[in-house]
Write a protein that holds these residues in place. Structure first.
Motif, PDB file in Angstrom:
ATOM      1  N   ALA A 270      18.227  18.600  21.308  1.00  0.00           N
ATOM      2  CA  ALA A 270      17.183  19.845  20.560  1.00  0.00           C
ATOM      3  C   ALA A 270      17.210  21.059  21.508  1.00  0.00           C
ATOM      4  CB  ALA A 270      16.000  19.258  20.397  1.00  0.00           C
ATOM      5  N   GLN A 271      17.103  20.729  22.881  1.00  0.00           N
ATOM      6  CA  GLN A 271      16.890  22.029  23.859  1.00  0.00           C
ATOM      7  C   GLN A 271      18.233  22.700  23.824  1.00  0.00           C
ATOM      8  OE1 GLN A 271      14.628  22.964  26.219  1.00  0.00           O
ATOM      9  NE2 GLN A 271      16.162  24.842  25.799  1.00  0.00           N
ATOM     10  N   LYS A 272      19.596  22.005  23.645  1.00  0.00           N
ATOM     11  CA  LYS A 272      20.828  22.467  23.541  1.00  0.00           C
ATOM     12  C   LYS A 272      21.112  23.568  22.355  1.00  0.00           C
ATOM     13  CE  LYS A 272      23.749  19.772  26.598  1.00  0.00           C
ATOM     14  NZ  LYS A 272      25.111  18.916  26.569  1.00  0.00           N
ATOM     15  N   GLY A 273      20.520  22.831  21.180  1.00  0.00           N
ATOM     16  CA  GLY A 273      20.763  23.595  19.936  1.00  0.00           C
ATOM     17  C   GLY A 273      19.605  24.914  19.958  1.00  0.00           C
ATOM     18  N   GLY A 408      12.912  23.242  12.147  1.00  0.00           N
ATOM     19  CA  GLY A 408      12.820  21.877  11.439  1.00  0.00           C
ATOM     20  C   GLY A 408      13.745  20.984  11.924  1.00  0.00           C
ATOM     21  N   VAL A 409      15.064  21.363  12.344  1.00  0.00           N
ATOM     22  CA  VAL A 409      16.190  20.412  12.483  1.00  0.00           C
ATOM     23  C   VAL A 409      15.961  19.929  13.987  1.00  0.00           C
ATOM     24  CG1 VAL A 409      18.391  20.368  13.421  1.00  0.00           C
ATOM     25  CG2 VAL A 409      18.329  21.593  11.116  1.00  0.00           C
ATOM     26  N   MET A 410      15.383  20.854  14.829  1.00  0.00           N
ATOM     27  CA  MET A 410      15.047  20.122  16.140  1.00  0.00           C
ATOM     28  C   MET A 410      13.669  19.356  16.203  1.00  0.00           C
ATOM     29  SD  MET A 410      17.633  21.696  17.568  1.00  0.00           S
ATOM     30  CE  MET A 410      18.529  23.060  16.846  1.00  0.00           C
ATOM     31  N   HIS A 412      13.449  17.060  13.828  1.00  0.00           N
ATOM     32  CA  HIS A 412      14.117  15.855  13.547  1.00  0.00           C
ATOM     33  C   HIS A 412      14.539  14.956  14.562  1.00  0.00           C
ATOM     34  CE1 HIS A 412      14.227  15.697   9.020  1.00  0.00           C
ATOM     35  NE2 HIS A 412      14.362  16.751   8.919  1.00  0.00           N
ATOM     36  N   LEU A 413      15.024  15.912  15.519  1.00  0.00           N
ATOM     37  CA  LEU A 413      15.548  15.333  16.776  1.00  0.00           C
ATOM     38  C   LEU A 413      14.562  14.983  17.904  1.00  0.00           C
ATOM     39  CD1 LEU A 413      18.573  17.564  17.263  1.00  0.00           C
ATOM     40  CD2 LEU A 413      18.883  15.315  16.993  1.00  0.00           C
ATOM     41  N   ASP A 414      13.294  15.878  17.677  1.00  0.00           N
ATOM     42  CA  ASP A 414      12.181  15.494  18.685  1.00  0.00           C
ATOM     43  C   ASP A 414      11.054  15.774  18.080  1.00  0.00           C
ATOM     44  OD1 ASP A 414      10.791  15.432  21.161  1.00  0.00           O
ATOM     45  OD2 ASP A 414      11.409  16.883  22.099  1.00  0.00           O
ATOM     46  N   PRO A 415      10.269  15.055  17.804  1.00  0.00           N
ATOM     47  CA  PRO A 415       9.058  15.219  17.014  1.00  0.00           C
ATOM     48  C   PRO A 415       7.992  15.940  17.784  1.00  0.00           C
ATOM     49  CG  PRO A 415       9.622  13.145  16.698  1.00  0.00           C
ATOM     50  CD  PRO A 415      10.426  13.498  17.792  1.00  0.00           C
ATOM     51  N   LYS A 416       8.221  16.098  19.269  1.00  0.00           N
ATOM     52  CA  LYS A 416       7.334  16.908  20.054  1.00  0.00           C
ATOM     53  C   LYS A 416       7.857  18.216  20.373  1.00  0.00           C
ATOM     54  CE  LYS A 416       5.264  12.675  22.197  1.00  0.00           C
ATOM     55  NZ  LYS A 416       5.000  11.993  23.276  1.00  0.00           N
ATOM     56  N   PHE A 417       9.139  18.603  19.739  1.00  0.00           N
ATOM     57  CA  PHE A 417       9.737  19.931  20.159  1.00  0.00           C
ATOM     58  C   PHE A 417       8.829  21.077  19.867  1.00  0.00           C
ATOM     59  CE2 PHE A 417      12.350  23.332  18.567  1.00  0.00           C
ATOM     60  CZ  PHE A 417      12.939  23.585  19.741  1.00  0.00           C
ATOM     61  N   ASP A 418       8.787  21.830  20.873  1.00  0.00           N
ATOM     62  CA  ASP A 418       8.382  23.324  21.307  1.00  0.00           C
ATOM     63  C   ASP A 418       9.161  24.250  21.146  1.00  0.00           C
ATOM     64  OD1 ASP A 418       6.835  25.365  21.535  1.00  0.00           O
ATOM     65  OD2 ASP A 418       5.115  24.442  22.952  1.00  0.00           O
TER      66      ASP A 418
END
Length: 544
Positions: A270-273, A408-410, A412-418
């Motif tokens: 998610a971070q890389k994307g 939204g895609v990120m 999916h990978l990480d629900p806590k994504f900020d």
């Protein structure tokens, strides 16, 4: 009108089909207001497969758009990404539009493909699966293997599509002119700009050479990175109607079962994307315009692959700077800064500044102190623009759609994504370049826009004054007696403001730099500018 008669004669059959579909789905007001009701009787009626009476108006329009084909589907998808133009009930319904259609039979595709390849597929490819991997309204995609053994995908335009799309664009352009002339209130929807964007996107997708070039443009950005994969183009087989490119093996980012089985570090991916997307948009100014799960693949080694570059977005340096200012205003909870950026994008709009100021503060209050969901934040921001009769520039609307999709895609990978936190390194890098010696030199003429924050209120006041001037809402009364003295006073005041801003900009940067022994040249030059500038201000003050 003669012009209307000419358009109807040239594209009469298609115009009749459009009128018939709209009437069939109960979108009769549009047909009546455009004066097309008499044409519907010439077209073969297709009875809708749903009970139209049970559908809401947005649902009827969405169904009609799907029945009308790729041109109208693309228009609907563009409008679905514009909450600054349409209310939620419309954008939410238009978001359901899809371009997946029943595939065309191989017997109808093969003659065109053979003509474009210059030989039967069996002579070009060692293997060719005639069952398409995907079928969309513009093209179909097949899997194949070259004689050299490389796995590839073969994208083929649907036969006869260009003629239909060109007719649709002519008719829509004509309808746009009628709408602008007859109903000026629709001007805020920027119909001509929407048509330009629609035509540009469709013509780009009708030329697969354009997609291949887009792919290589993005590949060049990540040429030195092994963790971002862009498919290789096989130019010897690629033409306007055929695209042959490397087949990428990967897992869609929303397929959690396969990702877990493969041992993927989803947080890292998610971070890389995010880093890849922001690097494209903020650093290079060229980005993938639709990074949905079908166009991104997670590959072994926590790598990410991007595919489908039919449409890419582009941002000028000025737009990127404005975006940084917007992000900065949101992070600092600065309603004045937020308002200043909005006014910079106003164009020909005539906003109620009191209402806009209140809306900006309310926006900040809603999101202050909470975990920021970037998708929700941008949607709310564009809704605020719509409620104040402000329309976002098309290039930024494309970026915002891409950011919301990527967010939204990120998630999916990480629900806590900020996304704000993930964007930190890229934003800091961009800000560092903005505030470097080269950046200051390049931007010195735009200091007054508030890039350096030397006088926090002055940029907003300047924006407000310029908007009033553009709108013709500033009244100035000057007594001509002593006009020469007044002119000299204005010139001295302007000079003081310019010098003060430049001195303040350098001074703002000098404070932290004095603690950094690694940048003595900047400190020396900056100190000299400050001393000279202050001296000049003193002389200007004495020369009254």
């Amino acid at each position: 009108m003669l012009k209307t008669a000419f358009v109807a004669a040239r594209d009469r059959q298609r115009l009749s089909e459009i009128a018939a579909v709209l009437i069939g789905y109960g979108v009769t007001k549009v047909v009546e207001r455009l004066g097309l009701g008499h044409l519907a009787r010439f077209a073969k009626r297709r009875r809708p497969q749903v009970d139209v009476a049970r559908l809401s108006q947005p649902q009827r329009v969405r169904r009609a758009i799907e029945a009308l084909g790729p041109t109208f589907i693309k228009l609907g998808q563009i409008l679905a990404s514009r909450p600054d133009l349409l209310t939620p009930e419309w954008t939410e319904e238009l978001e359901k539009l899809h371009s997946q259609v029943r595939p065309i039979a191989w017997d109808k595709i093969r003659p065109q493909l053979e003509a474009d390849l210059g030989a039967p597929p069996s002579e070009i490819f060692a293997e060719f699966d005639t069952v398409p991997l995907a079928a969309a309204s513009i093209a179909q995609v097949y899997r194949a293997r070259l004689m050299s053994g490389e796995e590839v995908v073969v994208k083929v335009l649907r036969p006869g599509l260009r003629k239909i799309i060109e007719a649709d664009l002519r008719l829509l352009a004509h309808a746009t002119r009628i709408v602008v002339q007859e109903w000026p209130e629709f001007g805020r929807y920027q119909p001509h700009e929407q048509m330009r964007h629609l035509a540009s996107g469709l013509y780009g997708e009708l030329d697969l050479i354009n997609e291949a070039r887009n792919c290589e443009t993005i590949a060049a950005i990540f040429a030195d990175r092994d963790d971002i994969v862009i498919p290789k183009i096989h130019w010897e087989f690629t033409s306007e109607r055929v695209l042959v490119q490397e087949f990428i093996h990967g897992i869609p980012p929303n397929d959690h079962a396969r990702l877990d089985a493969a041992g993927v570090d989803k947080v890292k991916v998610a971070q890389k994307g995010t880093d890849a997307f922001l690097n494209m948009a903020l650093i290079e100014g060229v980005f993938h315009a639709d990074p949905h799960p079908g166009n991104m693949l997670v590959m072994p080694g926590d790598r990410i692959g991007f595919i489908d570059f039919g449409i890419i977005g582009r941002l000028s340096e000025r737009r990127r700077t404005q975006l940084l200012m917007l992000i900065g205003a949101m992070l600092k909870e600065d309603s004045d800064g937020l308002m200043a950026v909005l006014l910079d994008w106003t164009g020909s709009s005539n906003p109620d500044l009191t209402k806009l100021e209140s809306s900006s503060q309310a926006f900040i209050n809603r999101h202050a102190g909470s975990v920021l969901n970037f998708g929700d934040l941008l949607t709310d921001f564009m809704t605020m623009a719509r409620e104040n009769d402000l329309a976002m520039p098309t290039d930024l609307a494309i970026l915002f759609k891409g950011l919301v999709t990527a967010d939204g895609v990120m998630r999916h990978l990480d629900p806590k994504f900020d996304l704000f936190t993930a964007a930190g390194p890229t934003v800091k890098s961009k800000l560092a370049s903005q505030f470097s010696i080269k950046g200051i030199t390049r931007k010195v003429e735009a200091v007054g826009a508030g890039l350096f924050g030397a006088a926090s209120e002055l940029p907003t006041l300047i924006h407000l004054m310029l908007v009033r001037l553009k709108q013709g809402r500033v009244t100035v009364e000057i007594e001509l007696k002593g006009i020469e003295k007044l002119t000299r006073g204005i010139e001295r005041a302007a000079a003081r403001i310019a010098v003060a801003l430049i001195v303040a900009a350098f001074a703002t940067q000098l404070a932290p730099r004095f603690m950094d022994l690694g940048t003595p040249a900047f400190v020396t030059v900056g100190a000299m500018v400050c001393v000279i500038g202050i001296g000049w201000l003193v002389l200007l003050g004495r020369n009254k």
